[in-house]
Design an enzyme around this catalytic site. Sequence first.
Site, PDB file in Angstrom:
ATOM      1  N   ARG A  22      95.460 -40.885  79.464  1.00 13.07           N
ATOM      2  CA  ARG A  22      96.808 -40.381  79.201  1.00 13.07           C
ATOM      3  C   ARG A  22      97.291 -40.797  77.816  1.00 13.07           C
ATOM      4  O   ARG A  22      96.749 -41.724  77.211  1.00 13.07           O
ATOM      5  CB  ARG A  22      97.809 -40.821  80.275  1.00 13.07           C
ATOM      6  CG  ARG A  22      97.835 -42.293  80.561  1.00 13.07           C
ATOM      7  CD  ARG A  22      98.737 -42.589  81.782  1.00 13.07           C
ATOM      8  NE  ARG A  22      98.653 -44.002  82.150  1.00 13.07           N
ATOM      9  CZ  ARG A  22      99.214 -44.532  83.218  1.00 13.07           C
ATOM     10  NH1 ARG A  22      99.944 -43.801  84.036  1.00 13.07           N
ATOM     11  NH2 ARG A  22      99.084 -45.816  83.486  1.00 13.07           N
TER      12      ARG A  22
ATOM     13  N   GLU B 103      95.386 -44.075  76.221  1.00 11.16           N
ATOM     14  CA  GLU B 103      94.971 -45.100  77.183  1.00 11.16           C
ATOM     15  C   GLU B 103      93.551 -44.810  77.676  1.00 11.16           C
ATOM     16  O   GLU B 103      93.283 -43.718  78.170  1.00 11.16           O
ATOM     17  CB  GLU B 103      95.973 -45.069  78.341  1.00 11.16           C
ATOM     18  CG  GLU B 103      95.850 -46.190  79.313  1.00 11.16           C
ATOM     19  CD  GLU B 103      97.040 -46.200  80.283  1.00 11.16           C
ATOM     20  OE1 GLU B 103      98.178 -45.861  79.893  1.00 11.16           O
ATOM     21  OE2 GLU B 103      96.812 -46.528  81.453  1.00 11.16           O
TER      22      GLU B 103
ATOM     23  N   ASP C 133     102.547 -51.951  93.184  1.00  8.58           N
ATOM     24  CA  ASP C 133     103.529 -51.512  92.185  1.00  8.58           C
ATOM     25  C   ASP C 133     104.549 -52.633  91.986  1.00  8.58           C
ATOM     26  O   ASP C 133     104.599 -53.592  92.762  1.00  8.58           O
ATOM     27  CB  ASP C 133     104.242 -50.244  92.670  1.00  8.58           C
ATOM     28  CG  ASP C 133     103.352 -49.019  92.517  1.00  8.58           C
ATOM     29  OD1 ASP C 133     102.457 -49.053  91.663  1.00  8.58           O
ATOM     30  OD2 ASP C 133     103.564 -48.044  93.249  1.00  8.58           O
TER      31      ASP C 133
ATOM     32  N   ARG D 166      99.114 -42.048  96.760  1.00  3.69           N
ATOM     33  CA  ARG D 166     100.208 -42.523  95.897  1.00  3.69           C
ATOM     34  C   ARG D 166     100.982 -41.354  95.309  1.00  3.69           C
ATOM     35  O   ARG D 166     102.153 -41.495  94.969  1.00  3.69           O
ATOM     36  CB  ARG D 166      99.635 -43.355  94.728  1.00  3.69           C
ATOM     37  CG  ARG D 166      99.085 -44.706  95.131  1.00  3.69           C
ATOM     38  CD  ARG D 166      98.329 -45.339  93.974  1.00  3.69           C
ATOM     39  NE  ARG D 166      99.155 -45.523  92.792  1.00  3.69           N
ATOM     40  CZ  ARG D 166      99.918 -46.583  92.560  1.00  3.69           C
ATOM     41  NH1 ARG D 166      99.949 -47.577  93.423  1.00  3.69           N
ATOM     42  NH2 ARG D 166     100.647 -46.669  91.465  1.00  3.69           N
TER      43      ARG D 166
ATOM     44  N   TYR E 125      96.485 -53.363  94.724  1.00  2.21           N
ATOM     45  CA  TYR E 125      97.051 -52.386  93.786  1.00  2.21           C
ATOM     46  C   TYR E 125      98.555 -52.266  94.085  1.00  2.21           C
ATOM     47  O   TYR E 125      99.007 -51.295  94.645  1.00  2.21           O
ATOM     48  CB  TYR E 125      96.311 -51.066  94.016  1.00  2.21           C
ATOM     49  CG  TYR E 125      96.566 -49.929  93.054  1.00  2.21           C
ATOM     50  CD1 TYR E 125      97.377 -50.054  91.935  1.00  2.21           C
ATOM     51  CD2 TYR E 125      95.957 -48.703  93.285  1.00  2.21           C
ATOM     52  CE1 TYR E 125      97.580 -48.986  91.086  1.00  2.21           C
ATOM     53  CE2 TYR E 125      96.156 -47.622  92.440  1.00  2.21           C
ATOM     54  CZ  TYR E 125      96.967 -47.773  91.343  1.00  2.21           C
ATOM     55  OH  TYR E 125      97.163 -46.702  90.512  1.00  2.21           O
TER      56      TYR E 125
ATOM     57  N   ARG F  56      89.395 -53.069  86.652  1.00  6.10           N
ATOM     58  CA  ARG F  56      89.404 -52.158  85.505  1.00  6.10           C
ATOM     59  C   ARG F  56      90.299 -52.766  84.441  1.00  6.10           C
ATOM     60  O   ARG F  56      91.336 -53.380  84.745  1.00  6.10           O
ATOM     61  CB  ARG F  56      89.964 -50.783  85.881  1.00  6.10           C
ATOM     62  CG  ARG F  56      89.138 -50.049  86.884  1.00  6.10           C
ATOM     63  CD  ARG F  56      87.769 -49.671  86.388  1.00  6.10           C
ATOM     64  NE  ARG F  56      87.787 -48.504  85.507  1.00  6.10           N
ATOM     65  CZ  ARG F  56      86.680 -48.064  84.901  1.00  6.10           C
ATOM     66  NH1 ARG F  56      85.527 -48.683  85.051  1.00  6.10           N
ATOM     67  NH2 ARG F  56      86.747 -46.982  84.129  1.00  6.10           N
TER      68      ARG F  56
ATOM     69  N   ARG G 226     103.767 -31.198  96.523  1.00  2.00           N
ATOM     70  CA  ARG G 226     105.011 -30.570  96.983  1.00  2.00           C
ATOM     71  C   ARG G 226     104.941 -29.044  96.997  1.00  2.00           C
ATOM     72  O   ARG G 226     104.255 -28.445  96.164  1.00  2.00           O
ATOM     73  CB  ARG G 226     106.176 -30.990  96.092  1.00  2.00           C
ATOM     74  CG  ARG G 226     106.397 -32.482  96.058  1.00  2.00           C
ATOM     75  CD  ARG G 226     107.834 -32.813  95.715  1.00  2.00           C
ATOM     76  NE  ARG G 226     108.038 -34.255  95.635  1.00  2.00           N
ATOM     77  CZ  ARG G 226     108.034 -34.961  94.517  1.00  2.00           C
ATOM     78  NH1 ARG G 226     107.873 -34.364  93.354  1.00  2.00           N
ATOM     79  NH2 ARG G 226     108.224 -36.264  94.547  1.00  2.00           N
TER      80      ARG G 226
HETATM   81  N1  UDP Z   1      95.379 -39.299  89.578  1.00  2.00           N
HETATM   82  C1  UDP Z   1      94.625 -38.212  89.159  1.00  2.00           C
HETATM   83  N2  UDP Z   1      95.156 -37.358  88.230  1.00  2.00           N
HETATM   84  C2  UDP Z   1      96.375 -37.547  87.679  1.00  2.00           C
HETATM   85  C3  UDP Z   1      97.142 -38.646  88.092  1.00  2.00           C
HETATM   86  C4  UDP Z   1      96.608 -39.511  89.036  1.00  2.00           C
HETATM   87  O1  UDP Z   1      93.501 -38.040  89.611  1.00  2.00           O
HETATM   88  O2  UDP Z   1      96.772 -36.749  86.819  1.00  2.00           O
HETATM   89  C5  UDP Z   1      94.801 -40.211  90.584  1.00  2.00           C
HETATM   90  C6  UDP Z   1      94.006 -41.343  89.928  1.00  2.00           C
HETATM   91  O3  UDP Z   1      92.920 -41.689  90.762  1.00  2.00           O
HETATM   92  C7  UDP Z   1      95.010 -42.459  89.873  1.00  2.00           C
HETATM   93  C8  UDP Z   1      95.749 -42.252  91.194  1.00  2.00           C
HETATM   94  O4  UDP Z   1      95.824 -40.826  91.340  1.00  2.00           O
HETATM   95  O5  UDP Z   1      94.397 -43.719  89.804  1.00  2.00           O
HETATM   96  C9  UDP Z   1      97.116 -42.872  91.259  1.00  2.00           C
HETATM   97  O6  UDP Z   1      97.918 -42.373  90.195  1.00  2.00           O
HETATM   98  P1  UDP Z   1      99.129 -43.216  89.591  1.00  2.00           P
HETATM   99  O7  UDP Z   1      99.868 -42.338  88.680  1.00  2.00           O
HETATM  100  O8  UDP Z   1      99.864 -43.844  90.713  1.00  2.00           O
HETATM  101  O9  UDP Z   1      98.324 -44.315  88.757  1.00  2.00           O
HETATM  102  P2  UDP Z   1      98.858 -45.573  87.867  1.00  2.00           P
HETATM  103  O10 UDP Z   1     100.067 -45.120  87.097  1.00  2.00           O
HETATM  104  O11 UDP Z   1      99.114 -46.711  88.824  1.00  2.00           O
HETATM  105  O12 UDP Z   1      97.680 -45.836  86.976  1.00  2.00           O
END
Ligand code: UDP
Length: 387
Positions: A284, A305, A355, A172, A353, A248, A176
């Site tokens: 976060r 969160e 979006d 996801r 999952y 979750r 880069r």
């Molecule tokens: N992820 C991570 N570190 C980060 C951000 C994301 O390990 O700083 C991993 C984590 O497993 C997460 C996945 O990448 O569930 C997808 O991230 P995304 O930001 O798409 O998660 P969402 O916003 O859907 O919770």
Amino acid sequence: MPNILITGAGLSGTVIARHLAEKDYNLTVIDEKDHTAGHCRSYRDEKTNVMVHQYGPHIFHTDIKEVWDYVNQYAQFMPYTNRVKAHTEFGTFSLPVNLLTLSQRFGREFSPREAYDFVQSKADKSITDPKNFEEKGLSLMGEELYHTFFSGYTLKQWGRDPKELPASVLSRLPFRFNYDDNYFTHPYQGMPKEGYSTLIENILDHPNIKVKLNTVFTKEMAAQYDHVFYSGQLDRYFDFELGRLEYRTLDFEKFYPGKEETLNGDYQGGAVVNYCSPKIPYTRITEHKHFAPWEEHEGTVCYKEFSRNCEPTDIPYYPVRLSGKNDLLDKYVAEAEKLTGITFVGRLGLYRYFDMDKTIDAALKTARQFEKTFKAGENCSMPFAEL
Ligand code: UDP
């Protein structure tokens, strides 16, 4: 006019309702919550007037032009680019991993070519066909980057060893070798100016759609309709008779930083800061005012969160799809496939999952397939749409 019951006033149910309303069906949309918009609900915080996303940050992004045109029909979208920062044991970095992240993490300058070669030298080449999240991470970026940004956060987010999660979860995020720090790669990205709830209200605003809140779905209720679209949990529809699928849930700890903690009402300098260290219990902190840079607010409101296993009385957010087979899910799908008069939709109904953009795309496809399949007076067999 056929009478259709939609269970759940979130994105899936709402989009299906509107599509069918335009085709002269009669829609009743029910939701057990006291509001529409499901998990993308937004409202103005009473103290600060900041627009907050009640169930966590939602940023609209898509590469599907039809979906972008669709949402723009119902709400004004403002330009918004999601730029996330990662707080780690080694400092705070730009995410997704990009040239700046690499330079700062390894304390040296890189050109794109040098960065690429450097990361290649770190990547675990022995993993040629990554089968799970961890293998994907190690084969792509090697130990240091993987453990700085991904293993701890993922353990907190999913409560599972990253070896058990599918590689698709890591995919996801982009990785880069330039300075682009846009969290998403999609060509269309934005925020509804008046919030997601207004978008949803506008989609629902049609004479053929009736909305009933605080209303719990029952099978007796369903019997009064020609067809049901069900966006609740798949296992809940069957009263969990085969067991519970794993989800979750999230807990949000709201706080109002004091004046002395902010600079002109700015607490953390951006909308989202991820906390990647496993030693910090939350995943976060979101400061919602930054999602609306066109607005001005003196105060600010933030949410920490926390992710944890979803217990029976909790709100399910994320379906936990592990790598490999899920026998329980297969059994529920097999049960659902025996049913007529009902279609399972959305993140919870399909246990996917999704979006927001994929949810809308799937809902539009589902509504179109239904139109072709449904014949008045006959039992319609479409437990799942082909997506
Ligand atoms: N992820 C991570 N570190 C980060 C951000 C994301 O390990 O700083 C991993 C984590 O497993 C997460 C996945 O990448 O569930 C997808 O991230 P995304 O930001 O798409 O998660 P969402 O916003 O859907 O919770």
